[in-house]
Design a protein around this motif. Structure first.
Motif, mmCIF file in Angstrom:
data_model
loop_
_atom_site.group_PDB
_atom_site.id
_atom_site.type_symbol
_atom_site.label_atom_id
_atom_site.label_comp_id
_atom_site.label_asym_id
_atom_site.label_seq_id
_atom_site.Cartn_x
_atom_site.Cartn_y
_atom_site.Cartn_z
ATOM 1 N N GLU A 143 95.404 59.590 -26.690
ATOM 2 C CA GLU A 143 95.396 60.800 -27.508
ATOM 3 C C GLU A 143 95.697 62.089 -26.756
ATOM 4 O OE1 GLU A 143 92.412 61.287 -30.500
ATOM 5 O OE2 GLU A 143 91.808 59.189 -30.403
ATOM 6 N N LEU A 144 95.723 62.027 -25.445
ATOM 7 C CA LEU A 144 96.072 63.227 -24.690
ATOM 8 C C LEU A 144 97.496 63.651 -25.019
ATOM 9 C CD1 LEU A 144 94.553 62.733 -21.125
ATOM 10 C CD2 LEU A 144 93.992 64.531 -22.756
ATOM 11 N N GLU A 145 97.713 64.948 -25.100
ATOM 12 C CA GLU A 145 99.020 65.473 -25.494
ATOM 13 C C GLU A 145 99.762 66.074 -24.301
ATOM 14 O OE1 GLU A 145 97.821 68.255 -28.472
ATOM 15 O OE2 GLU A 145 97.456 66.693 -29.992
ATOM 16 N N ASP A 146 101.028 66.387 -24.515
ATOM 17 C CA ASP A 146 101.868 67.071 -23.522
ATOM 18 C C ASP A 146 102.010 66.309 -22.209
ATOM 19 O OD1 ASP A 146 102.250 69.242 -25.288
ATOM 20 O OD2 ASP A 146 100.362 70.139 -24.635
ATOM 21 N N GLY A 147 102.019 64.994 -22.295
ATOM 22 C CA GLY A 147 102.208 64.195 -21.091
ATOM 23 C C GLY A 147 101.021 64.187 -20.148
ATOM 24 N N LYS A 148 99.878 64.662 -20.606
ATOM 25 C CA LYS A 148 98.687 64.674 -19.764
ATOM 26 C C LYS A 148 98.152 63.256 -19.596
ATOM 27 C CE LYS A 148 97.538 69.289 -21.442
ATOM 28 N NZ LYS A 148 96.622 70.103 -22.260
ATOM 29 N N ARG A 149 97.560 62.989 -18.434
ATOM 30 C CA ARG A 149 97.080 61.655 -18.103
ATOM 31 C C ARG A 149 95.589 61.672 -17.796
ATOM 32 N NH1 ARG A 149 98.357 59.892 -13.562
ATOM 33 N NH2 ARG A 149 98.968 61.855 -12.572
ATOM 34 N N ILE A 150 94.950 60.529 -17.997
ATOM 35 C CA ILE A 150 93.553 60.382 -17.605
ATOM 36 C C ILE A 150 93.334 58.981 -17.058
ATOM 37 C CG2 ILE A 150 92.848 59.718 -19.961
ATOM 38 C CD1 ILE A 150 90.114 61.111 -19.319
ATOM 39 N N ASN A 151 92.660 58.896 -15.913
ATOM 40 C CA ASN A 151 92.333 57.631 -15.262
ATOM 41 C C ASN A 151 90.918 57.723 -14.706
ATOM 42 O OD1 ASN A 151 95.089 56.334 -15.318
ATOM 43 N ND2 ASN A 151 95.595 58.125 -14.051
ATOM 44 N N ALA A 152 90.465 56.629 -14.138
ATOM 45 C CA ALA A 152 89.200 56.633 -13.397
ATOM 46 C C ALA A 152 89.370 55.780 -12.150
ATOM 47 C CB ALA A 152 88.054 56.103 -14.249
ATOM 48 N N VAL A 153 88.571 56.083 -11.160
ATOM 49 C CA VAL A 153 88.496 55.255 -9.962
ATOM 50 C C VAL A 153 87.142 54.562 -9.976
ATOM 51 C CG1 VAL A 153 88.409 55.214 -7.445
ATOM 52 C CG2 VAL A 153 90.036 56.726 -8.615
ATOM 53 N N SER A 154 87.171 53.240 -9.828
ATOM 54 C CA SER A 154 85.938 52.475 -9.751
ATOM 55 C C SER A 154 85.520 52.411 -8.286
ATOM 56 C CB SER A 154 86.150 51.058 -10.310
ATOM 57 O OG SER A 154 84.931 50.345 -10.310
ATOM 58 N N ALA A 155 84.533 53.211 -7.937
ATOM 59 C CA ALA A 155 84.134 53.378 -6.540
ATOM 60 C C ALA A 155 83.326 52.180 -6.055
ATOM 61 C CB ALA A 155 83.339 54.658 -6.375
ATOM 62 N N TYR A 156 83.153 52.124 -4.753
ATOM 63 C CA TYR A 156 82.553 50.976 -4.086
ATOM 64 C C TYR A 156 81.806 51.460 -2.853
ATOM 65 C CZ TYR A 156 82.492 45.958 -2.894
ATOM 66 O OH TYR A 156 82.120 44.663 -2.650
ATOM 67 N N PRO A 157 80.777 50.762 -2.419
ATOM 68 C CA PRO A 157 80.073 51.173 -1.198
ATOM 69 C C PRO A 157 81.025 51.275 -0.004
ATOM 70 C CG PRO A 157 78.799 49.527 -2.356
ATOM 71 C CD PRO A 157 80.129 49.604 -3.049
ATOM 72 N N LEU A 158 80.858 52.337 0.741
ATOM 73 C CA LEU A 158 81.732 52.617 1.881
ATOM 74 C C LEU A 158 81.110 52.161 3.195
ATOM 75 C CD1 LEU A 158 82.486 56.164 0.619
ATOM 76 C CD2 LEU A 158 84.277 54.507 1.039
ATOM 77 N N LYS A 159 81.963 51.858 4.159
ATOM 78 C CA LYS A 159 81.475 51.427 5.463
ATOM 79 C C LYS A 159 80.590 52.479 6.121
ATOM 80 C CE LYS A 159 85.156 48.154 6.618
ATOM 81 N NZ LYS A 159 86.285 47.829 7.518
ATOM 82 N N ASN A 160 80.963 53.766 5.955
ATOM 83 C CA ASN A 160 80.206 54.814 6.649
ATOM 84 C C ASN A 160 78.878 55.143 5.975
ATOM 85 O OD1 ASN A 160 81.106 56.208 4.420
ATOM 86 N ND2 ASN A 160 82.265 57.740 5.555
ATOM 87 N N SER A 161 78.606 54.553 4.811
ATOM 88 C CA SER A 161 77.308 54.768 4.161
ATOM 89 C C SER A 161 76.680 53.441 3.750
ATOM 90 C CB SER A 161 77.481 55.669 2.926
ATOM 91 O OG SER A 161 78.350 55.071 1.979
ATOM 92 N N TRP A 162 77.155 52.365 4.349
ATOM 93 C CA TRP A 162 76.727 51.029 3.953
ATOM 94 C C TRP A 162 75.230 50.812 4.146
ATOM 95 C CZ3 TRP A 162 77.773 47.496 0.776
ATOM 96 C CH2 TRP A 162 77.393 46.165 0.953
ATOM 97 N N GLY A 163 74.663 51.437 5.163
ATOM 98 C CA GLY A 163 73.245 51.246 5.428
ATOM 99 C C GLY A 163 72.359 51.602 4.254
ATOM 100 N N ASN A 164 72.774 52.608 3.480
ATOM 101 C CA ASN A 164 71.977 53.034 2.329
ATOM 102 C C ASN A 164 72.094 52.074 1.149
ATOM 103 O OD1 ASN A 164 71.248 55.397 3.699
ATOM 104 N ND2 ASN A 164 73.090 56.455 3.009
ATOM 105 N N TYR A 165 73.204 51.381 1.060
ATOM 106 C CA TYR A 165 73.488 50.564 -0.120
ATOM 107 C C TYR A 165 73.378 49.065 0.113
ATOM 108 C CZ TYR A 165 75.332 54.916 -2.020
ATOM 109 O OH TYR A 165 75.467 56.198 -2.463
ATOM 110 N N ALA A 166 73.383 48.634 1.366
ATOM 111 C CA ALA A 166 73.389 47.205 1.679
ATOM 112 C C ALA A 166 72.308 46.405 0.958
ATOM 113 C CB ALA A 166 73.288 47.005 3.191
#
Length: 201
Positions: A143-166
């Motif tokens: 439904e977006l008009e004028d060629g506008k786009r919408i997406n999402a990024v499905s994020a994931y635990p990162l190596k540099n913060s893995w200790g908090n999420y492991a």
């Protein structure tokens, strides 16, 4: 391009901000406590005020959104409302209001998470929020008009913060920051719409 990044202080937001600052684009940052502008994503009036100040942009990127991580037996309507009011309503309201400040052909990028696809203990509320954002993105893209786009990024635990999420993500393998940023880069600079870019292998 003028790019508005909401949530540049978080783990994912910092990665996206660093990547964008290496581009030739104008990067405008907003968060609750720092940046070019202050914002509370749970308040539609504050979101509207932000866009009135910023004006027209070519891209809107949202990397913020709080969710509750209680196990189901301890998840209450009040705790669940945190995910609904912050991550779901916060991100979608930025998109709803921001679409009117987006240049033709511009893009909106929201952020979901891997536990929309693979579930973990304590992730019920977060999975719900991620699923809602995913459906919003997919439906809104028609439904977006004028060629506008919408997406999402499905994020994931990162190596540099893995200790908090492991402890939450046993059996998962953390990913590199560059790989995560690349998914946002695809959404911002690419041509796809209604797509969920998965920041994991």
């Amino acid at each position: 391009m003028r790019i508005l990044l909401v949530g540049h202080t978080g783990t994912i937001g910092q990665i996206v901000c660093r990547g964008l600052l290496n581009s030739q684009d104008e990067i405008i940052t907003a968060s609750r406590t720092s940046g070019d502008y202050r914002i509370d994503i749970t308040k539609p009036k504050i979101i509207s005020s932000l866009f009135e100040k910023v004006g027209k942009v070519d891209s809107i990127v949202v990397t913020t959104g709080v969710v509750d991580m209680s196990v189901l037996s301890e998840l209450t309507p009040e705790k669940n409302s945190v995910s609904l009011e912050n991550k779901v309503a916060g991100q979608t309201n930025i998109a709803l209001i921001g679409q009117h400040y987006l240049m033709p052909g511009g893009s909106i990028t929201l952020t979901t998470g891997v536990i929309h696809d693979e579930f973990i203990k304590g992730g019920v509320s977060a999975s719900m929020a991620n699923g809602a954002i995913t459906s919003f993105v997919e439906a809104a893209s028609y439904e977006l008009e004028d060629g506008k786009r919408i997406n999402a990024v499905s994020a994931y635990p990162l190596k540099n913060s893995w200790g908090n999420y492991a402890p939450y993500f046993r059996g998962f393998l953390p990913v590199d920051s560059d790989f995560v940023y690349a998914q946002y880069e695809k959404s911002i600079y690419g041509i796809m719409t209604g797509h969920i870019f998965k920041a994991y292998h």
